[in-house]
Scaffold this motif. Structure first.
Motif, PDB file in Angstrom:
ATOM      1  N   ALA A 107       0.813  -1.219   0.000  1.00 21.01           N
ATOM      2  CA  ALA A 107       0.000   0.000   0.000  1.00 21.01           C
ATOM      3  C   ALA A 107       0.842   1.263   0.000  1.00 21.01           C
ATOM      4  O   ALA A 107       0.416   2.303  -0.516  1.00 21.01           O
ATOM      5  N   SER A 108       2.043   1.202   0.556  1.00 21.34           N
ATOM      6  CA  SER A 108       2.889   2.387   0.647  1.00 21.34           C
ATOM      7  C   SER A 108       3.343   2.888  -0.722  1.00 21.34           C
ATOM      8  O   SER A 108       3.763   4.035  -0.870  1.00 21.34           O
ATOM      9  N   LYS A 109       3.273   2.025  -1.736  1.00 21.01           N
ATOM     10  CA  LYS A 109       3.737   2.398  -3.070  1.00 21.01           C
ATOM     11  C   LYS A 109       2.599   2.778  -4.015  1.00 21.01           C
ATOM     12  O   LYS A 109       2.836   3.084  -5.180  1.00 21.01           O
ATOM     13  N   MET A 110       1.379   2.786  -3.518  1.00 20.52           N
ATOM     14  CA  MET A 110       0.244   3.072  -4.386  1.00 20.52           C
ATOM     15  C   MET A 110       0.140   4.569  -4.681  1.00 20.52           C
ATOM     16  O   MET A 110       0.238   5.405  -3.787  1.00 20.52           O
ATOM     17  N   THR A 138     -10.720   0.632   6.569  1.00 21.15           N
ATOM     18  CA  THR A 138      -9.432   1.010   5.973  1.00 21.15           C
ATOM     19  C   THR A 138      -8.269   0.925   6.942  1.00 21.15           C
ATOM     20  O   THR A 138      -7.230   1.531   6.715  1.00 21.15           O
ATOM     21  N   ALA A 139      -8.407   0.187   8.009  1.00 19.36           N
ATOM     22  CA  ALA A 139      -7.327   0.145   9.002  1.00 19.36           C
ATOM     23  C   ALA A 139      -6.082  -0.556   8.481  1.00 19.36           C
ATOM     24  O   ALA A 139      -5.032  -0.507   9.105  1.00 19.36           O
ATOM     25  N   SER A 145      -2.497   9.762   8.605  1.00 24.46           N
ATOM     26  CA  SER A 145      -2.555  10.698   7.482  1.00 24.46           C
ATOM     27  C   SER A 145      -2.765   9.969   6.166  1.00 24.46           C
ATOM     28  O   SER A 145      -3.590  10.352   5.344  1.00 24.46           O
ATOM     29  N   SER A 146      -1.990   8.886   5.972  1.00 25.27           N
ATOM     30  CA  SER A 146      -2.151   8.097   4.763  1.00 25.27           C
ATOM     31  C   SER A 146      -3.523   7.455   4.710  1.00 25.27           C
ATOM     32  O   SER A 146      -4.120   7.319   3.647  1.00 25.27           O
ATOM     33  N   ALA A 189     -10.178  13.151   6.364  1.00 25.18           N
ATOM     34  CA  ALA A 189     -10.606  12.458   5.150  1.00 25.18           C
ATOM     35  C   ALA A 189     -11.648  13.279   4.405  1.00 25.18           C
ATOM     36  O   ALA A 189     -11.620  13.377   3.172  1.00 25.18           O
ATOM     37  N   THR A 190     -12.563  13.889   5.143  1.00 26.41           N
ATOM     38  CA  THR A 190     -13.578  14.739   4.536  1.00 26.41           C
ATOM     39  C   THR A 190     -12.939  15.928   3.837  1.00 26.41           C
ATOM     40  O   THR A 190     -13.309  16.290   2.723  1.00 26.41           O
TER      41      THR A 190
END
Length: 515
Positions: A107-110, A138-139, A145-146, A189-190
């Protein structure tokens, strides 16, 4: 006359469920970003799992279900690799009807564009099922932040794919779904989604305009659509044939002569600050018959309602900037005409005079896009003195033959702009590929300053070099989006029909290059 109701036919009237976006236009789906609450009210649970990592949400569900989830995933060889999707039987302890687990890979590279595509896959999958209330966990994205950014980009992708153009269908497509996305920082997120929702509205507008049938989307209709943006604080000006001729824009005037409406130059200006503006110049051929060089082979003529997709993209970008009240100065200059065959149409062999003062011998009436853009580029320079000009056009079949439909052809002598747009293209997954500016000698004419077709050379390049003659000393980029305006089938974030290609690329570039 195209009404606002018609323009928004694809974006359903459900308002968003969180206050910061309450002033926005209609959306295709509803989203609510919340903290980690109970999931029992959902009809469908969607859980994202990174490769070789069990998310805290999945672990929590696992405890409720006495290890049934892990066993079910193991039986289906689920590893968390990117694009893996598994639906499993609902275990005891959960009230939802279905549980969908989706792999993230690393996920870190998406990139944002890849997260958007992931969201689109959720829409595509759930469209096959009669479920209206979806909770997304989404945990698996550990960093708060990500996590907030991921959630916003995911919602963006869900909505982009959920778009509908069903104006002419006797059976309308299913109503929108309601999504609850659980995140560590729902307010953040909003906030992140607020900007993306504005961009969605720009994409939806561009798709609406491109998908509309040609008899309902001529230059007059397009101008009416642009005037709707006045409600957002956009200054809109429309030049009609008489004024176009008075200003010496003979190329634009000539291309529109074959249609009853004639040409229009539509200007939409969002002045969010007093900096020198960025000028976005769009090709707006609302239908391209080819003129006397008529498109007489194959079925290409049936797709020529999309030859105004460049104009649609730049107008959509201005809407995106206005809806988020962006601190930018952006003006879209759109050269609109229907290239038709009639007794008043321009003909092969004609010489037209541009506002730049350069005469052009017309060797091919089907190379009309560069003619209307020539006068539009001049107008943008003359009346707005922009810092940068970017023109967007479905300009050449040669671009499609060179790069296919997955890359936009980019032409510029400015390495900085090339790099910036390349980065933005990678970020939002609207990729660009630089092609050379050359072969200007092929544009020499024995009876005029230029000819409008550089036979014997690479067509996308000679078309770009033609446009370069009308850019003066202004920094300039030409984006050839031929092949990307209409999608034949659903794919990624784009359902079949008008794509709105270019709005996300330009919006990302404008906002980020100003920082």
């Amino acid at each position: 006359m195209l009404t606002k109701k018609t323009l928004l036919s694809t974006a359903l009237t459900t308002s968003l469920t969180f206050g910061l976006l309450s002033g926005f236009a209609a959306q295709a789906e509803t989203f609510n970003f919340v903290g980690h609450n109970d999931t029992k009210s959902a009809e469908t649970l969607v859980v994202f799992q990174a490769k070789s990592q069990v998310s805290s949400d999945l672990a929590r569900l696992d405890k409720l279900s006495n290890q049934q989830i892990s066993k079910a995933l193991a039986l289906q060889d689920f590893t968390g690799d990117s694009k893996q999707l598994v639906e499993i039987l609902i275990p005891s302890g959960l009230d939802a009807k279905r549980l969908v687990v989706i792999g993230l890979g690393d996920a870190s590279k998406m990139t944002p564009g890849q997260v958007n595509t992931l969201g689109a896959s959720v829409t595509a999958y759930l469209n096959k099922h009669s479920t209206d209330k979806i909770t997304i966990l989404t945990a698996g994205i550990a960093d708060a932040s990500s996590n907030a950014s991921f959630a916003a980009e995911l919602a963006h992708g869900i909505n982009l794919r959920a778009y509908k153009f069903d104006k002419y269908l006797s059976e309308k497509k299913p109503a929108e779904k309601s999504y609850t996305i659980q995140v560590a920082e729902p307010i953040k997120a909003t906030d992140n989604y607020q900007q993306l929702a504005a961009i969605e509205q720009g994409v939806f507008l561009a798709r609406d305009l491109t998908s509309e049938v040609p008899t309902e989307m001529n230059p007059v209709h397009f101008a009416a659509a642009a005037k709707e943006l006045k409600k957002l604080g956009v200054k809109v000006t429309v030049l009609e044939p008489k004024k176009i001729k008075q200003l010496g824009m003979g190329a634009l005037h000539a291309v529109g002569r074959g249609s009853e409406e004639g040409s229009r130059l539509v200007i939409a200006h969002w002045q969010g600050n007093n900096d020198a503006p960025i000028a976005l110049v769009g090709k707006g051929i609302t239908f391209d018959s080819g003129g006397y060089n008529i498109k007489a082979t194959g079925d290409s003529i049936s797709r020529m309602k999309s030859d105004m997709a460049g104009a649609a993209a730049v107008l959509g970008t201005v809407k995106a900037m206005a809806m988020q009240k962006a601190d930018v100065n952006v003006v879209a200059v759109m050269a609109m005409a229907a290239n038709m065959v009639s007794k008043t149409a321009f003909a092969p062999g004609d010489v037209v005079m541009t506002a730049e003062g350069l005469s052009v011998e017309v060797l091919n009436t089907d190379a009309e896009g560069r003619l209307v853009l020539a006068d539009a580029l001049w107008y943008a320079r003359e009346f707005y003195q922009p810092e940068i000009m970017v023109d967007v056009a479905t300009l050449t079949g040669s671009k499609v033959r060179a790069l296919g439909k997955r890359y936009t052809g980019l032409f510029s002598d400015d390495d900085t702009l090339v790099n910036e747009l390349t980065v933005s293209g990678l970020a939002v997954d609207e990729k660009v590929w630089r092609l050379p500016l050359a072969y200007d000698d092929l544009l020499k004419s024995p009876i005029a300053d230029l000819k409008n077709a550089g036979y014997g050379g690479p067509g996308a390049t000679t078309a770009a070099v033609f446009l370069q003659q009308f850019t003066g000393d202004t920094k300039w980029v030409h984006l050839d989006i031929a092949g990307s305006a209409l999608a034949a089938k659903d794919k990624g974030v784009t359902p079949a029909g008008g794509t709105g290609h270019g709005v996300r690329l330009l919006s990302h570039w404008i906002v980020n290059q100003e920082k």
